[in-house]
Motif scaffolding. Structure first.
Motif, PDB file in Angstrom:
ATOM      1  N   ARG A  57       0.831  -1.205   0.000  1.00  0.00           N
ATOM      2  CA  ARG A  57       0.000   0.000   0.000  1.00  0.00           C
ATOM      3  C   ARG A  57       0.868   1.259   0.000  1.00  0.00           C
ATOM      4  O   ARG A  57       0.595   2.220  -0.732  1.00  0.00           O
ATOM      5  CB  ARG A  57      -0.936  -0.005   1.213  1.00  0.00           C
ATOM      6  CG  ARG A  57      -1.941   1.137   1.235  1.00  0.00           C
ATOM      7  CD  ARG A  57      -2.836   1.053   2.450  1.00  0.00           C
ATOM      8  NE  ARG A  57      -3.640  -0.152   2.437  1.00  0.00           N
ATOM      9  CZ  ARG A  57      -4.800  -0.275   1.792  1.00  0.00           C
ATOM     10  NH1 ARG A  57      -5.284   0.759   1.122  1.00  0.00           N
ATOM     11  NH2 ARG A  57      -5.478  -1.397   1.834  1.00  0.00           N
ATOM     12  N   GLN A  58       1.913   1.267   0.813  1.00  0.00           N
ATOM     13  CA  GLN A  58       2.810   2.424   0.861  1.00  0.00           C
ATOM     14  C   GLN A  58       3.543   2.607  -0.457  1.00  0.00           C
ATOM     15  O   GLN A  58       3.728   3.728  -0.930  1.00  0.00           O
ATOM     16  CB  GLN A  58       3.805   2.244   2.006  1.00  0.00           C
ATOM     17  CG  GLN A  58       3.188   2.348   3.395  1.00  0.00           C
ATOM     18  CD  GLN A  58       4.181   2.057   4.499  1.00  0.00           C
ATOM     19  OE1 GLN A  58       5.383   2.021   4.262  1.00  0.00           O
ATOM     20  NE2 GLN A  58       3.686   1.852   5.719  1.00  0.00           N
ATOM     21  N   SER A 106       1.193   4.173  -3.004  1.00  0.00           N
ATOM     22  CA  SER A 106       0.598   5.454  -2.642  1.00  0.00           C
ATOM     23  C   SER A 106       1.218   6.587  -3.465  1.00  0.00           C
ATOM     24  O   SER A 106       2.424   6.802  -3.451  1.00  0.00           O
ATOM     25  CB  SER A 106       0.813   5.724  -1.152  1.00  0.00           C
ATOM     26  OG  SER A 106       0.291   6.978  -0.793  1.00  0.00           O
ATOM     27  N   GLY A 107       0.390   7.286  -4.193  1.00  0.00           N
ATOM     28  CA  GLY A 107       0.857   8.422  -4.984  1.00  0.00           C
ATOM     29  C   GLY A 107       1.553   8.050  -6.278  1.00  0.00           C
ATOM     30  O   GLY A 107       2.023   8.938  -7.004  1.00  0.00           O
ATOM     31  N   LEU A 115      -5.471  -2.359  -5.388  1.00  0.00           N
ATOM     32  CA  LEU A 115      -4.917  -1.042  -5.087  1.00  0.00           C
ATOM     33  C   LEU A 115      -4.615  -0.241  -6.350  1.00  0.00           C
ATOM     34  O   LEU A 115      -4.648   0.984  -6.337  1.00  0.00           O
ATOM     35  CB  LEU A 115      -3.632  -1.197  -4.265  1.00  0.00           C
ATOM     36  CG  LEU A 115      -3.801  -1.726  -2.840  1.00  0.00           C
ATOM     37  CD1 LEU A 115      -2.433  -1.991  -2.214  1.00  0.00           C
ATOM     38  CD2 LEU A 115      -4.595  -0.742  -1.988  1.00  0.00           C
TER      39      LEU A 115
END
Length: 233
Positions: A60-61, A64-65, A109
């Motif tokens: 997830r990290q 992210s972005g 995701l």
């Protein structure tokens, strides 16, 4: 420049795909567990990312972005070859976690941003073992059959939003997948006749992604011309 996110990129098919996409002009993020192998890819202008795909928080990290135009779900493991009645539960759990559960979670995701943009491409490395029965491969076959079913249903969900989904179905490819579960003699017998090379698969992937956006190769099978022992990927 479009961005490709490739898992299992430290060796074999994943590494070859990462390099081929980089040559095709993609900004490539190559994910895998071997920092040394990934650093070697960095010399080719590829962004290395040390990542365990089963670590949900880390994945997830990492995403992210990050804009992802092309997701290549390639990471996978082969559990020890054995009659299912003799398989260790730990090996079963690991294969399902890496080959299927982690793939579904990572895709979940990545695809919302593709849907928002109305474009994108998701590629899965499946296996001939997901489409035909081989002895001593029940769990591996189950995970790859799961990938095939997931890819088909995902396509039905995402096609109305302009997102392409492709399943790669390799037969005998000369990779390190069996390195720790077959002895050298067995590996030599498997590859006694010329096998498909990872670079062959990568060139097919490039051909598929370079088609116009209105054309989706839903699945491609790539097998060695000459048969050998019935073992997949």
């Amino acid at each position: 420049m479009k961005t490709a996110f490739v898992t299992g990129a430290t060796s074999g098919i994943g590494r070859a795909i990462a390099l081929e996409l980089s040559r095709a002009g993609y900004e490539v993020v190559a994910a895998g567990r071997s920092a040394a192998a990934l650093q070697a890819l960095a010399a080719d202008g590829i962004t290395p990312l040390v990542l365990d795909v089963t670590d949900r928080n880390a994945v997830r990290q990492a995403l992210s972005g990050l804009r992802i135009d092309l997701l290549v779900n390639n990471a996978g493991i082969m559990p020890p070859l054995a009659n299912f009645a003799d398989a260790e539960l730990a090996d079963i759990d690991a294969a399902i976690a890496v080959n299927l559960s982690a793939v579904v979670a990572l895709t979940r995701l990545a695809v919302p941003q593709m849907r928002e943009r109305g474009s994108g491409h998701v590629i899965f490395t499946g296996s001939a073992a997901g489409h035909a029965a081989f002895p001593n491969m029940a769990v591996y076959s189950a995970t790859k059959a799961g990938i095939s079913g997931f890819a088909a249903a995902l396509r039905a969900d995402l096609a109305p939003h302009g997102i392409r989904v492709t399943e790669i179905v390799p037969g005998r490819v000369e990779t390190a997948l069996y390195q720790h579960i077959l002895d050298p003699e067995a590996r030599a017998a498997m590859y006694a006749s010329k096998s498909v090379q990872p670079e062959d698969v990568a060139r097919m992937v490039r051909a598929v992604v370079e088609l116009p956006e209105w054309a989706d190769v839903t699945r491609f099978d790539i097998m060695p011309t000459r048969p050998a022992t019935p073992v997949s990927r």
